[in-house]
Design a protein around this motif. Structure first.
Motif, PDB file in Angstrom:
ATOM      1  N   LYS A 386       0.833  -1.204   0.000  1.00 22.94           N
ATOM      2  CA  LYS A 386       0.000   0.000   0.000  1.00 22.94           C
ATOM      3  C   LYS A 386       0.866   1.251   0.000  1.00 22.94           C
ATOM      4  CE  LYS A 386      -3.491   2.483   2.667  1.00 22.94           C
ATOM      5  NZ  LYS A 386      -4.361   2.466   3.860  1.00 22.94           N
ATOM      6  N   SER A 387       1.889   1.256   0.839  1.00 19.63           N
ATOM      7  CA  SER A 387       2.777   2.411   0.940  1.00 19.63           C
ATOM      8  C   SER A 387       3.545   2.650  -0.361  1.00 19.63           C
ATOM      9  CB  SER A 387       3.755   2.211   2.104  1.00 19.63           C
ATOM     10  OG  SER A 387       4.671   3.276   2.181  1.00 19.63           O
ATOM     11  N   LEU A 388       4.069   1.576  -0.955  1.00 12.41           N
ATOM     12  CA  LEU A 388       4.838   1.710  -2.192  1.00 12.41           C
ATOM     13  C   LEU A 388       3.968   2.198  -3.344  1.00 12.41           C
ATOM     14  CD1 LEU A 388       7.046  -1.512  -2.009  1.00 12.41           C
ATOM     15  CD2 LEU A 388       7.837   0.852  -1.807  1.00 12.41           C
ATOM     16  N   LEU A 389       2.750   1.685  -3.429  1.00 13.57           N
ATOM     17  CA  LEU A 389       1.856   2.112  -4.497  1.00 13.57           C
ATOM     18  C   LEU A 389       1.457   3.574  -4.324  1.00 13.57           C
ATOM     19  CD1 LEU A 389      -0.516  -0.959  -4.932  1.00 13.57           C
ATOM     20  CD2 LEU A 389       1.197  -0.166  -6.540  1.00 13.57           C
ATOM     21  N   ALA A 390       1.182   3.970  -3.085  1.00 11.04           N
ATOM     22  CA  ALA A 390       0.776   5.346  -2.824  1.00 11.04           C
ATOM     23  C   ALA A 390       1.888   6.326  -3.200  1.00 11.04           C
ATOM     24  CB  ALA A 390       0.398   5.514  -1.359  1.00 11.04           C
ATOM     25  N   ALA A 391       3.137   5.898  -3.007  1.00  9.93           N
ATOM     26  CA  ALA A 391       4.282   6.778  -3.284  1.00  9.93           C
ATOM     27  C   ALA A 391       4.774   6.658  -4.722  1.00  9.93           C
ATOM     28  CB  ALA A 391       5.432   6.451  -2.329  1.00  9.93           C
ATOM     29  N   TYR A 392       4.259   5.693  -5.462  1.00 15.20           N
ATOM     30  CA  TYR A 392       4.797   5.407  -6.798  1.00 15.20           C
ATOM     31  C   TYR A 392       4.485   6.524  -7.789  1.00 15.20           C
ATOM     32  CZ  TYR A 392       5.404   3.115 -11.329  1.00 15.20           C
ATOM     33  OH  TYR A 392       5.783   2.811 -12.606  1.00 15.20           O
ATOM     34  N   GLU A 393       5.512   6.963  -8.483  1.00  2.08           N
ATOM     35  CA  GLU A 393       5.355   7.927  -9.569  1.00  2.08           C
ATOM     36  C   GLU A 393       5.862   7.270 -10.843  1.00  2.08           C
ATOM     37  OE1 GLU A 393       3.821  10.698  -9.530  1.00  2.08           O
ATOM     38  OE2 GLU A 393       3.484  10.751  -7.353  1.00  2.08           O
ATOM     39  N   PRO A 394       5.003   7.044 -11.808  1.00  3.07           N
ATOM     40  CA  PRO A 394       5.424   6.345 -13.030  1.00  3.07           C
ATOM     41  C   PRO A 394       6.480   7.134 -13.793  1.00  3.07           C
ATOM     42  CG  PRO A 394       3.247   7.291 -13.298  1.00  3.07           C
ATOM     43  CD  PRO A 394       3.599   7.440 -11.844  1.00  3.07           C
ATOM     44  N   SER A 395       7.407   6.417 -14.352  1.00  5.59           N
ATOM     45  CA  SER A 395       8.432   7.013 -15.194  1.00  5.59           C
ATOM     46  C   SER A 395       8.578   6.143 -16.429  1.00  5.59           C
ATOM     47  CB  SER A 395       9.766   7.106 -14.444  1.00  5.59           C
ATOM     48  OG  SER A 395      10.246   5.811 -14.128  1.00  5.59           O
ATOM     49  N   SER A 396       9.489   6.512 -17.304  1.00  6.12           N
ATOM     50  CA  SER A 396       9.686   5.723 -18.521  1.00  6.12           C
ATOM     51  C   SER A 396      10.249   4.356 -18.213  1.00  6.12           C
ATOM     52  CB  SER A 396      10.618   6.455 -19.479  1.00  6.12           C
ATOM     53  OG  SER A 396      11.877   6.672 -18.865  1.00  6.12           O
ATOM     54  N   GLY A 397      10.902   4.229 -17.030  1.00  6.09           N
ATOM     55  CA  GLY A 397      11.449   2.953 -16.621  1.00  6.09           C
ATOM     56  C   GLY A 397      12.370   2.371 -17.664  1.00  6.09           C
ATOM     57  N   ALA A 398      12.211   1.076 -17.946  1.00  9.23           N
ATOM     58  CA  ALA A 398      13.084   0.405 -18.904  1.00  9.23           C
ATOM     59  C   ALA A 398      12.639   0.627 -20.343  1.00  9.23           C
ATOM     60  CB  ALA A 398      13.139  -1.086 -18.594  1.00  9.23           C
ATOM     61  N   VAL A 399      11.463   1.229 -20.527  1.00 11.02           N
ATOM     62  CA  VAL A 399      10.956   1.454 -21.870  1.00 11.02           C
ATOM     63  C   VAL A 399      11.327   2.862 -22.303  1.00 11.02           C
ATOM     64  CG1 VAL A 399       8.914   1.548 -23.326  1.00 11.02           C
ATOM     65  CG2 VAL A 399       9.083  -0.154 -21.514  1.00 11.02           C
ATOM     66  N   GLU A 400      12.048   3.000 -23.372  1.00 13.94           N
ATOM     67  CA  GLU A 400      12.605   4.286 -23.760  1.00 13.94           C
ATOM     68  C   GLU A 400      11.794   4.957 -24.865  1.00 13.94           C
ATOM     69  OE1 GLU A 400      16.904   4.474 -24.013  1.00 13.94           O
ATOM     70  OE2 GLU A 400      16.983   2.371 -23.419  1.00 13.94           O
ATOM     71  N   SER A 401      12.092   6.227 -25.071  1.00 16.18           N
ATOM     72  CA  SER A 401      11.410   7.018 -26.083  1.00 16.18           C
ATOM     73  C   SER A 401      11.936   6.684 -27.476  1.00 16.18           C
ATOM     74  CB  SER A 401      11.614   8.509 -25.791  1.00 16.18           C
ATOM     75  OG  SER A 401      11.153   9.285 -26.875  1.00 16.18           O
ATOM     76  N   ILE A 402      11.070   6.852 -28.455  1.00 14.89           N
ATOM     77  CA  ILE A 402      11.469   6.592 -29.834  1.00 14.89           C
ATOM     78  C   ILE A 402      11.952   7.875 -30.510  1.00 14.89           C
ATOM     79  CG2 ILE A 402       9.216   7.027 -30.875  1.00 14.89           C
ATOM     80  CD1 ILE A 402      11.703   4.219 -31.773  1.00 14.89           C
TER      81      ILE A 402
END
Length: 447
Positions: A386-402
Motif C-alpha cells: 500500500k505504501s509503495l503504491l501510494a508513493a509510486y510515480e510512473p516514469s519511462s522505466g526500462a521502456v525508452e522514447s522513440i
C-alpha cells in the motif's frame, strides 16, 4: 380418423415447441451473465462483481469466471481519479466464502491495498465463485496467469464503460500463491499474451511466492517433514488433475484419501482449520510439523518412483526458474520474503534472485525479512505494498522514447529476440509496428 390424426399431430407439434422453448430457456439460464452483476458498498470502499470470458486450463475451451473490482468511495462517486489499476493475484484460500467476490472487510489484502490510490481487479479463479463445484486451480502457473490477465483486461474495460477515471499505470500484486501467480503474469506479458491490450507491467510488488516448487518439495522430502501440510494436497491435487497416470491412491495413504472430500472438496474449511484437522488426525503440530510419511505413500516418497518423477516434472513446468524467459516487459519488481517463512521457504526467493541475475534482469529489489513467519510477513507485505503504491510515480522505466536518433537506421527485434526489420528508420519502424514491446536499435520500446 383424419381428424384424430390431425389432433395428435397438433399435440406433438405443441409438445415439440414447448420442449424447444424450455431447452432455450435452460441454456440461457446456464450461461452466466457477462459484465457487472453486482455492486456492494463495503467498509470504506466498493466492490463490483463481474463475470468475464476466458479459457479453461487447456487454454482453448471457453469458460466464464467471476471476478471483483475493489475501488475507494471517491473513485466510485467519480470525485477523484485513480492513479492506476492493479492486477491482484489471490493468495491461498480453501473456502468459497473467502473468494474475492465475497470480500467486504477493510482488514483484507484487497480492502487494505485499495486505499493506495489504485483500483484493484481480482479473479475468483477456477474453484470458487461460478466454478465452486470444481477443484481449485492451485499453482497452475500458465493457466492461472491467463485467467488473471483476462480478468484484468475485462475489468478495465468495464471501468471505462462506467466512466470511472484512472491513470495509465498497471501494477501487478500478489502474496504467497499470489506471488507465484504474479510472476507468471510477468512471464505471459513478456511472451506477448494479449499484448495489444496489455503490452507491459509498470510496477510489480510480490511476496512469499513459491517460485521454485521443485526445490521446495525436494527440501521437504529431505527433511521428511512439512510445516504447512494443507499445501501438499492442494499442490498434489493439481498434479493429479493434469496427469492421467496419477491417482490419489498413488500419492496419499488410504486413510488420508478418505478425508479429501470432506476437508478439501466441500470448501467448508479455511487453511488453518484443515491444518489443525490434519494434525489432530495424523499427528504433529504447527510448531513441529507433520511427518510426510503419515499422509503420503512409501512409493511416492521414493524419489525413484514413477509417481514422484511425474510430480517433479509438473513442479518444474509450473515453477518459474527452469525455463528460458525474462520479465523484460515489467519495468520493476519488488519482492518481500522472510528467511523464517515456514510455509514457503526462502529457497524460493534465492532461486528467483539467482534466475533473474543469470538472465540479466536487474530491475528488481528483494526486501529481506527476518523473524516473521508466513502469515506475519503477509500482513507486512500488505502494509508495504500500500505504501509503495501510494508513493509510486510512473516514469519511462526500462521502456525508452522513440524520439531520439530518428534518422539512424537500426534493426528491430521482438522481445524474444526474433529479427523482424533490418536497417530501417526507428520512427518508420515504430509507425509500422503493431502494439507491443520491441527492441528498436538498442532500446526497449513500447507501442
Amino acid at each position: 380418423m383424419l381428424q384424430q390424426t390431425t389432433i395428435i399431430m397438433k399435440r406433438i407439434l405443441i409438445s415439440f415447441v414447448v420442449l424447444t422453448l424450455a431447452t432455450i430457456l435452460c441454456a440461457a439460464q446456464e450461461q452466466p451473465q457477462l459484465g457487472i452483476v453486482n455492486r456492494t458498498q463495503c467498509t470504506g470502499f466498493w466492490r463490483y462483481d463481474f463475470n468475464y470470458q476466458t479459457t479453461d486450463t487447456d487454454g482453448k475451451t471457453p469458460i466464464v469466471l467471476s471476478a471483483a473490482i475493489f475501488l475507494s468511495t471517491k473513485f466510485h462517486e467519480k470525485t477523484a481519479e485513480a492513479k492506476g489499476l492493479a492486477l491482484m493475484n489471490h493468495y491461498t484460500i480453501t473456502t468459497d466464502d473467502e473468494r474475492p467476490t465475497n470480500v467486504t472487510g477493510q482488514f483484507t489484502l484487497e480492502g487494505f491495498i485499495q486505499g493506495s490510490g489504485f483500483i484493484i481487479i481480482e479473479s475468483d479463479g477456477i474453484g470458487f465463485g461460478l466454478t465452486v463445484d470444481r477443484s481449485q486451480n492451485y499453482l497452475k502457473g500458465r493457466a492461472t496467469a491467463r485467467i488473471d490477465i483476462d480478468a484484468f483486461i475485462a475489468g478495465r474495460e468495464l471501468l471505462r464503460q462506467e466512466g470511472i477515471g484512472f491513470g495509465n499505470v498497471v501494477a501487478n500484486l500478489g502474496y504467497s500463491q499470489g506471488g507465484h501467480g504474479g510472476m507468471w503474469v510477468n512471464r505471459l506479458v513478456a511472451e506477448g499474451y494479449r499484448s495489444d491490450e496489455l503490452p507491459k507491467i509498470d510496477y510489480c510488488i510480490l511476496g512469499g511466492g513459491p517460485y521454485d516448487m521443485y526445490s521446495q518439495l525436494n527440501g521437504m522430502f529431505g527433511d521428511g517433514v512439512s510445516l504447512y501440510p494443507v499445501a501438499i494436497p492442494l499442490i498434489l491435487n493439481s498434479i493429479i488433475d493434469d496427469n492421467e497416470t496419477l491417482t490419489y491412491n498413488d500419492v496419499f495413504r488410504p486413510e488420508f484419501v478418505e478425508k479429501i472430500p470432506e476437508w478439501f472438496d466441500s470448501k467448508k474449511y479455511k487453511s488453518p482449520e484443515i491444518n489443525n484437522l490434519i494434525y489432530e488426525t495424523f499427528g504433529g503440530s504447527a510448531e513441529t510439523g507433520i511427518q510426510m510419511s503419515a499422509i503420503l505413500t512409501d512409493e511416492f516418497i521414493n524419489p525413484e518412483s514413477a509417481a514422484q518423477k511425474a510430480a517433479a516434472e509438473w513442479l518444474k513446468e509450473n515453477s518459474l526458474v527452469y525455463d528460458d524467459w525474462s520479465p523484460i516487459a515489467t519495468d520493476k519488481i519488488v519482492f518481500f520474503h522472510s528467511h523464517d517463512d515456514e510455509v514457503v521457504p526462502y529457497v524460493n526467493m534465492e532461486s528467483m534472485q539467482q534466475f533473474l541475475t543469470d538472465k540479466g534482469y536487474a530491475s528488481f529489489e528483494v526486501k529481506e525479512i527476518r523473524g516473521k513467519r508466513h502469515t506475519e510477513t503477509g500482513m507486512y507485505y500488505a502494509m508495504q505494498a500500500k505504501s509503495l503504491l501510494a508513493a509510486y510515480e510512473p516514469s519511462s522505466g526500462a521502456v525508452e522514447s522513440i524520439d531520439a536518433d530518428t534518422d539512424h537506421p537500426v534493426d528491430v527485434y521482438t522481445i524474444d529476440g526474433c529479427l523482424i526489420m533490418r536497417q530501417v528508420s526507428p520512427r518508420d519502424a515504430y509507425n509500422r509496428l503493431r502494439r507491443g514491446i520491441y527492441i528498436i536499435g538498442n532500446k526497449k520500446v513500447v507501442k
